[in-house]
Design an enzyme around this catalytic site. Sequence first.
Site, short mmCIF file in Angstrom:
data_model
loop_
_atom_site.label_atom_id
_atom_site.label_comp_id
_atom_site.label_asym_id
_atom_site.label_seq_id
_atom_site.Cartn_x
_atom_site.Cartn_y
_atom_site.Cartn_z
N TYR A 44 39.67 28.18 29.74
CA TYR A 44 41.07 28.61 29.64
C TYR A 44 41.96 27.50 29.10
O TYR A 44 43.11 27.35 29.54
CB TYR A 44 41.59 29.07 31.01
CG TYR A 44 40.89 30.29 31.55
CD1 TYR A 44 41.23 31.57 31.13
CD2 TYR A 44 39.86 30.16 32.48
CE1 TYR A 44 40.58 32.68 31.62
CE2 TYR A 44 39.20 31.26 32.98
CZ TYR A 44 39.56 32.52 32.54
OH TYR A 44 38.90 33.63 33.02
N TYR A 179 41.48 42.73 36.55
CA TYR A 179 40.66 41.66 35.97
C TYR A 179 39.42 41.53 36.85
O TYR A 179 39.53 41.28 38.06
CB TYR A 179 41.41 40.34 35.93
CG TYR A 179 40.54 39.17 35.56
CD1 TYR A 179 40.33 38.84 34.22
CD2 TYR A 179 39.90 38.40 36.53
CE1 TYR A 179 39.51 37.78 33.87
CE2 TYR A 179 39.07 37.34 36.19
CZ TYR A 179 38.88 37.04 34.86
OH TYR A 179 38.06 35.99 34.51
N ASP A 271 35.85 45.31 44.33
CA ASP A 271 35.76 43.94 43.84
C ASP A 271 36.54 43.06 44.81
O ASP A 271 37.75 42.88 44.69
CB ASP A 271 36.31 43.84 42.43
CG ASP A 271 36.29 42.41 41.88
OD1 ASP A 271 35.97 41.48 42.65
OD2 ASP A 271 36.61 42.23 40.69
N LYS A 300 33.49 33.57 45.16
CA LYS A 300 34.57 32.62 45.49
C LYS A 300 34.43 32.03 46.88
O LYS A 300 33.67 31.10 47.08
CB LYS A 300 35.93 33.28 45.25
CG LYS A 300 36.21 33.53 43.77
CD LYS A 300 37.65 33.76 43.48
CE LYS A 300 37.91 34.06 42.02
NZ LYS A 300 37.62 32.94 41.10
#
Length: 464
Positions: A44, A179, A271, A300
């Site tokens: 990014y 996303y 998700d 995560k």
Amino acid sequence: MTSKLALSLHPSYRLFSGVTANRIFTAMTTSLRQRDSRVIWHPYTQHKGFLPPIPVVRGKDSLLFDDQGNAYIDAISSWWVNIHGHSHPYIAEKLYQQALRLEHVIFTGFTHEPAVELAERLLPLLPGHFSRVFYSDNGSTAVEVAIKMAIQYWGNQPDAGVGRQQKERKKVLAFRHSYHGDTFGAMSVSERSVFTDAFREYLFEPVFIETPTPENLGDLLSFLRSRGTEFACIIYEPLLQAAGGMRMYDAALLDQLLGEAAQQGILCIADEVLTGFGRTGKLFAGEYLRHTADIICLSKGLTGGTMALGVTATTERIFEAFLSDDRRKTLFHGHSFTANPLACTAALASLDLLLQEDCRRGIGYIAGRHRAFLQAIRSYPIVRNARALGTVLAFEINTGNDGYINAIGPALTQQALDAGIYLRPLGNTVYIMPPYCITEKEMDQVYDFLVHCLVRYSEQPVTS
């Protein structure tokens, strides 16, 4: 500075000569920033004209330390993963012990204690009736696995009768502003945006719908009743669309939508890569809902930010659709590091910490501080849509166009670093998502910095 003569006397240096030796000398006498600039491509990051990265040499609890001894409060948990803070000694000790026994083994034809124990402990905690765990490497791959499971579930149905009709479920349903990751399947079910624009023509097209609101819920339910049998699955980030702008939406309305999806036979994929492991105030966001998912994706916080690991958990009904004498009905998916023993061990240690009362108190403390801070900043004209959910607080700075490439984001990041804080706004969407171990003093420092910025921005409007 190390002299080349002194270095040449070192035994390891004498093993090399010529170009290789010169490269070793250069690496040892050049700053980490300079070395990075020659060999690294950061995620990014637009490297043309970007500020050099900060060399981080260690972390402890909520703090990161650079090579100059400066400390930074990690107010976003290093991309939302370090729920217990950095370098936790309990996780480190468990990893050390496991590394001495078994660091890795192929997970096809073999198994091991950390993978089995993690599944055994995790499944009863999940919001639903999950019975099987499929391991992968990260959040994007956990989503890839879920999509493939859902599509093949219908493809594995019998070739005659009702099974043949079910095979016609070809479409995927997803939310606007979602996303789900950067691999191609995950990109395909994500909102078309700056993250996906370069690959738009290569992505498969789901059907996008808005997240439910009081105004649109009736239309969404009617849509599902009229076209539900077209869809293999619906994928959603429960209650919080993270990279899409920290968008929060109502649990009761989502519950009604998922209930209708289930009525239509649509498989539900939650998700919870971000929302899992306490982020929303409960262990999982699905605990706010009555209607549970058929598949759940986790990563995560799964390992406390220590190791890369993904989980896709399913119900027994989905697993059984892949049981067949026909080997073509196998789920042909895997990763070299599937169920890595070290990663599973880190996840087990993180789970131990997460379930302790101290951690639960930390989550509640952060949630309470966020709610109070919301009241303090809502009066600033520069602030729009201040909101909080559990340990996540977010608001928009009212300047320029909303979106990831709004220039206020990088500017605020730099100002925060100068103040000893790491923030990474999503464009003009500012958010705080700290480790659960953050102290009162550190929280005050983050809040005080934001108030200072808002006062300055209110007096001197910023341009994007």
